[in-house]
Motif scaffolding. Structure first.
Motif, mmCIF file in Angstrom:
data_model
loop_
_atom_site.group_PDB
_atom_site.id
_atom_site.type_symbol
_atom_site.label_atom_id
_atom_site.label_comp_id
_atom_site.label_asym_id
_atom_site.label_seq_id
_atom_site.Cartn_x
_atom_site.Cartn_y
_atom_site.Cartn_z
ATOM 1 N N VAL A 80 0.760 -1.329 0.045
ATOM 2 C CA VAL A 80 -0.067 0.262 -0.035
ATOM 3 C C VAL A 80 0.741 1.174 0.135
ATOM 4 O O VAL A 80 1.881 1.197 0.568
ATOM 5 C CB VAL A 80 -0.920 -0.125 1.196
ATOM 6 C CG1 VAL A 80 -1.665 1.304 1.360
ATOM 7 C CG2 VAL A 80 -1.992 -1.198 1.111
ATOM 8 N N GLN A 81 0.516 2.365 -0.673
ATOM 9 C CA GLN A 81 1.144 3.532 -0.756
ATOM 10 C C GLN A 81 0.765 4.561 0.213
ATOM 11 O O GLN A 81 -0.697 4.459 0.737
ATOM 12 C CB GLN A 81 1.253 4.184 -2.116
ATOM 13 C CG GLN A 81 1.583 3.441 -3.146
ATOM 14 C CD GLN A 81 3.025 3.090 -3.014
ATOM 15 O OE1 GLN A 81 3.928 3.732 -2.765
ATOM 16 N NE2 GLN A 81 3.441 1.788 -3.226
ATOM 17 N N PRO A 82 1.474 5.378 0.921
ATOM 18 C CA PRO A 82 0.913 6.208 1.933
ATOM 19 C C PRO A 82 -0.218 7.087 1.604
ATOM 20 O O PRO A 82 -1.000 7.212 2.423
ATOM 21 C CB PRO A 82 2.328 7.001 2.272
ATOM 22 C CG PRO A 82 3.483 6.253 1.941
ATOM 23 C CD PRO A 82 2.767 5.433 0.787
ATOM 24 N N ASP A 83 -0.271 7.710 0.407
ATOM 25 C CA ASP A 83 -1.276 8.490 -0.194
ATOM 26 C C ASP A 83 -2.648 7.440 -0.219
ATOM 27 O O ASP A 83 -3.721 8.188 -0.492
ATOM 28 C CB ASP A 83 -0.841 9.144 -1.147
ATOM 29 C CG ASP A 83 -0.837 8.460 -2.404
ATOM 30 O OD1 ASP A 83 -0.647 7.177 -2.269
ATOM 31 O OD2 ASP A 83 -0.402 9.009 -3.540
ATOM 32 N N GLU A 84 -2.668 6.381 -0.063
ATOM 33 C CA GLU A 84 -3.822 5.723 -0.111
ATOM 34 C C GLU A 84 -4.545 5.426 1.098
ATOM 35 O O GLU A 84 -5.518 4.940 1.080
ATOM 36 C CB GLU A 84 -3.269 4.174 -0.855
ATOM 37 C CG GLU A 84 -2.778 4.091 -2.394
ATOM 38 C CD GLU A 84 -2.372 2.922 -2.701
ATOM 39 O OE1 GLU A 84 -2.047 2.882 -4.035
ATOM 40 O OE2 GLU A 84 -2.184 2.083 -2.114
ATOM 41 N N LEU A 85 -4.092 6.000 2.014
ATOM 42 C CA LEU A 85 -4.486 5.996 3.386
ATOM 43 C C LEU A 85 -5.278 7.165 3.577
ATOM 44 O O LEU A 85 -5.109 8.454 3.414
ATOM 45 C CB LEU A 85 -3.577 5.826 4.467
ATOM 46 C CG LEU A 85 -2.543 4.649 4.375
ATOM 47 C CD1 LEU A 85 -1.511 4.787 5.356
ATOM 48 C CD2 LEU A 85 -3.362 3.229 4.327
ATOM 49 N N ILE A 86 -6.634 7.088 4.335
ATOM 50 C CA ILE A 86 -7.495 7.804 4.556
ATOM 51 C C ILE A 86 -7.893 7.820 6.113
ATOM 52 O O ILE A 86 -8.330 6.991 6.510
ATOM 53 C CB ILE A 86 -8.862 8.383 3.692
ATOM 54 C CG1 ILE A 86 -8.349 8.633 2.267
ATOM 55 C CG2 ILE A 86 -9.668 9.252 4.281
ATOM 56 C CD1 ILE A 86 -9.740 8.467 1.405
#
Length: 382
Positions: A80-86
């Motif tokens: 998973v990429q960091p910007d895929e986290l909300i």
């Protein structure tokens, strides 16, 4: 064990939801909130954060995003990429945001039952039609998805609300079944909203499989909701994270806050970081303790509480008890009034679940023993 799960920490007078619902003579074993002190590493991290006296609006720091990414890779080999986290203040806002963003008024939402009450009620929050697909009990002592019924229900559906590991059944979906469920959703163009809040609590050597890891197209059509809240007993920190890997889906999901879903507390973000970076040894010992509690409960049902059945939970710390063999009109009311044990009523989880109750065994053994003793005594006095 290195950590103490046996000490009883009095919670009356602390504002605890679990311990405030009933009079003080009732033993509460209902809401999914464990009666264990949080990992000392988390408490220490919170103390250190409070040395800074400002507690303003906060965002997830890069260190926290990196910790989540590393944890997902370590536990599930999920890249998973960091910007895929909300980051959100809870799983419940997350699945409501998903329905608001993606399900059109003419579409239905599919829910497998029994199921977590807020998840069952979520479609109604947006005036969406709900179709419930009951699990089937198997002769092997598990529950399984009736795939033909699920495929039929998914025709024209906008989303499937999935609970894995499952609340209240304690079911950990095996790969083959989870793959079949996900592919049925893809066939019908239904979004998968996967509540995986209990992902880190699996028994008997099982490993949780995140739905989005089953394939690229499944990942594109899946919103995954996770949190440290259950496995590390920090539910009051009100912090979760959604993993949304498709950029367009992520944008639409984040825009669906609708003025109701705000940022996360600074202490919740700090607790999550400490849990994922320092708490795994504590969590592993917790799983051992919970599994022993589950086995104690299984033996007590077999020898001391005849008439109550249970398929052994494969994960979580929740037991789904079938009381139909007791001949009681309302098992929840009986155990509350006669045993002074506060369980979750089966009707919260499904319209045909009157004869079930849910018991939380995430507690020191002494509390579990006391709950069983009270239930046994109440049945013996009938």
């Amino acid at each position: 064990m290195s950590y103490d799960f046996d000490t009883l920490h009095p919670r009356h007078g602390t504002g605890s939801t679990k311990w405030s619902r009933y009079p003080e003579d009732v033993l509460p074993m209902w809401v999914a909130d464990m009666d264990f002190a949080a990992a000392p590493q988390i408490i220490d991290a919170l103390r250190q954060r409070l040395e800074h006296p400002l507690l303003g609006y906060s965002v997830a720091r890069d260190e926290l995003r990196a910790a989540v990414v590393a944890d997902l890779w370590h536990k599930y080999a999920w890249r998973v990429q960091p910007d895929e986290l909300i980051f959100l203040p809870g799983v419940e806002p997350g699945f409501n945001m998903a329905l608001h963003a993606f399900v059109k008024p003419h579409q239905q939402v599919v829910v497998q039952t029994p199921n977590y009450r807020p998840l069952r009620l979520a479609p109604g929050n947006w005036q969406l039609r709900k179709i419930e697909v009951p699990f089937q009990a198997t002769a092997e002592g598990t529950y399984t998805t009736p795939l033909a019924e699920l495929r039929q229900a998914l025709q024209g559906a906008g989303a499937l609300l999935l609970s894995n590991p499952h609340n209240p059944l304690g079911k950990v979906f095996p790969r083959e079944e989870l793959q079949a469920v996900a592919e049925a959703c893809l066939e019908q163009g239904a979004l998968i909203v996967s509540d995986e809040i209990h992902a880190e609590l699996c028994f008997d050597g099982r490993r949780h499989i995140p739905t989005a890891t089953l394939g690229p197209e499944i990942a594109r059509r899946t919103i995954t909701l996770m949190s440290a809240s259950k496995a590390y007993n920090v539910a009051g920190m009100k912090t979760c994270f959604a993993i949304v890997q498709d950029p367009a889906t992520r944008l639409a999901f984040n825009n669906a806050r609708a003025g109701m879903v705000d940022s996360v507390s600074p202490l919740g973000l700090e607790a999550t970081h400490a849990a994922l970076t320092q708490g795994d040894a504590w969590r592993q010992e917790l799983i051992t303790y919970l599994q022993a509690n589950r086995d104690y409960l299984l033996e007590a049902l077999r020898t001391r509480l005849p008439g109550i059945g249970m398929h052994a939970p494969q994960g979580t710390y929740l037991a789904w008890l079938d009381c139909s063999g007791l001949g009681l009109e309302d098992p929840h009311a009986f155990f509350l009034e006669q045993a002074k044990v506060g369980l979750s009523a089966g009707l919260e989880f499904g319209d045909d679940c009157q004869q079930f109750v849910r018991l939380n065994f995430g507690c020191p053994r002494a509390l579990l023993e006391e709950g069983i003793r009270r239930m046994e005594q109440s049945l013996g006095q009938r």
